[in-house]
Write an enzyme that holds these catalytic residues in place. Structure first.
Site, mmCIF file in Angstrom:
data_model
loop_
_atom_site.group_PDB
_atom_site.id
_atom_site.type_symbol
_atom_site.label_atom_id
_atom_site.label_comp_id
_atom_site.label_asym_id
_atom_site.label_seq_id
_atom_site.Cartn_x
_atom_site.Cartn_y
_atom_site.Cartn_z
ATOM 1 N N CYS A 101 0.828 -1.408 -0.388
ATOM 2 C CA CYS A 101 0.058 -0.304 0.098
ATOM 3 C C CYS A 101 1.263 0.850 0.218
ATOM 4 C CB CYS A 101 -0.544 -0.159 1.160
ATOM 5 S SG CYS A 101 -2.248 0.823 1.426
ATOM 6 N N HIS A 191 -4.140 -5.126 0.289
ATOM 7 C CA HIS A 191 -3.400 -5.633 2.136
ATOM 8 C C HIS A 191 -4.161 -7.435 1.825
ATOM 9 C CE1 HIS A 191 -2.726 -1.278 3.612
ATOM 10 N NE2 HIS A 191 -3.638 -1.019 3.283
ATOM 11 N N GLU A 193 -1.772 -8.816 4.374
ATOM 12 C CA GLU A 193 -1.621 -9.038 5.348
ATOM 13 C C GLU A 193 -2.736 -9.228 6.254
ATOM 14 O OE1 GLU A 193 -1.664 -5.216 5.335
ATOM 15 O OE2 GLU A 193 -1.460 -6.742 4.196
#
Length: 263
Positions: A101, A191, A193
């Site tokens: 990001c 993202h 994660e």
């Protein structure tokens, strides 16, 4: 500062990344600053506080991960310009750097590309990105699918990739979802994660701060119900990159062998 909810429920963003990318099954330690498992050491530096590895420390790390931020990668805050200079040093030394990001965008800037506000506004929720044909072929050993859902939460984007960089994936809203520079730099706009819980909490915070409208939040929540992010595929991709295998000759040879067997 990262949300209290993320610290309490997930061990902070450091814990989230360590769980996704580390070769272990345990979470990060309580202090959220350092973790060691099975010979791997993960250390957090908070660049927004002026924390960056010293020159003598840089040599001890095999790779770096630059995470998300609420700041603009195209901004000129002192910590951002310091981070750009630091990344330029890592790039020159051919250190592995994975950007997520904000990290994706700041890597682009450090390499001479252009970033700014996204032409299509906020991208929130689960977005299906489309790896290029060459990317799918190159990563066939990892069984990366042609449509790769990931959680997105950004209103900035890469406008123009750096010279000699390769765009690896795009989506309907974002032209540069993933890029690479050589075999040592990889940027990902989404993202990998993030969990559903993390995004839902962020949507509430964005609404409270009046940065998004309720319609944005509802659309993002609907996307979470419509499809799940392929976290396992993203995990494989990111880990193989950090281990130096993603763009290695070994992968090219294995890919050629697979094509030969199928041919």
């Amino acid at each position: 500062e990262e949300p209290e909810h993320v610290r309490r429920a997930h061990g902070g963003y450091f814990g989230v990344f360590a769980k996704l990318l580390g070769d272990h099954n345990n979470g990060a330690e309580d202090d959220g600053e350092e973790e060691e498992e099975e010979g791997e050491v993960w250390v957090a530096y908070r660049a927004a506080r002026g924390e960056l590895p010293q020159e003598e420390e840089e040599e001890g790390y095999d790779g770096f991960v630059v995470t998300g931020s609420c700041s603009d990668a195209h901004g000129d805050d002192p910590w951002i310009t310091d981070l750009v200079r630091f990344l330029q040093k890592l790039i020159a030394c051919r250190k592995k750097v994975l950007g997520i990001c904000f990290g994706h965008q700041i890597l682009c800037r450090a390499l001479g590309g252009k970033t700014g506000r996204a032409a299509n506004g906020w991208d929130l929720g689960v977005t299906c990105i489309h790896p290029s044909h060459s990317t799918i072929k190159r990563l066939s050993v990892l069984h990366i699918p042609p449509h790769l859902p990931v959680i997105e939460c950004h209103r900035d984007e890469v406008w123009e990739v750096p010279p000699q960089a390769e765009v690896m994936a795009s989506s309907e809203k974002t032209g540069v979802e993933m890029f690479r520079y050589g075999d040592h730099i990889l940027g990902i706009q989404g993202h990998p994660e993030y969990t559903k819980d993390i995004l839902l909490h962020l949507l509430d915070r964005l609404l409270q701060c009046k940065l998004i409208q309720s319609s944005h939040a509802e659309a993002a929540k609907a996307s979470l119900e419509a499809q799940k992010p392929d976290r396992e595929a993203w995990k494989r991709l990111c880990k193989e990159f950090l281990k130096g295998k993603l763009f290695s000759t070994q992968y090219i040879v294995e890919e050629a062998q697979i094509r030969s067997r199928l041919g």
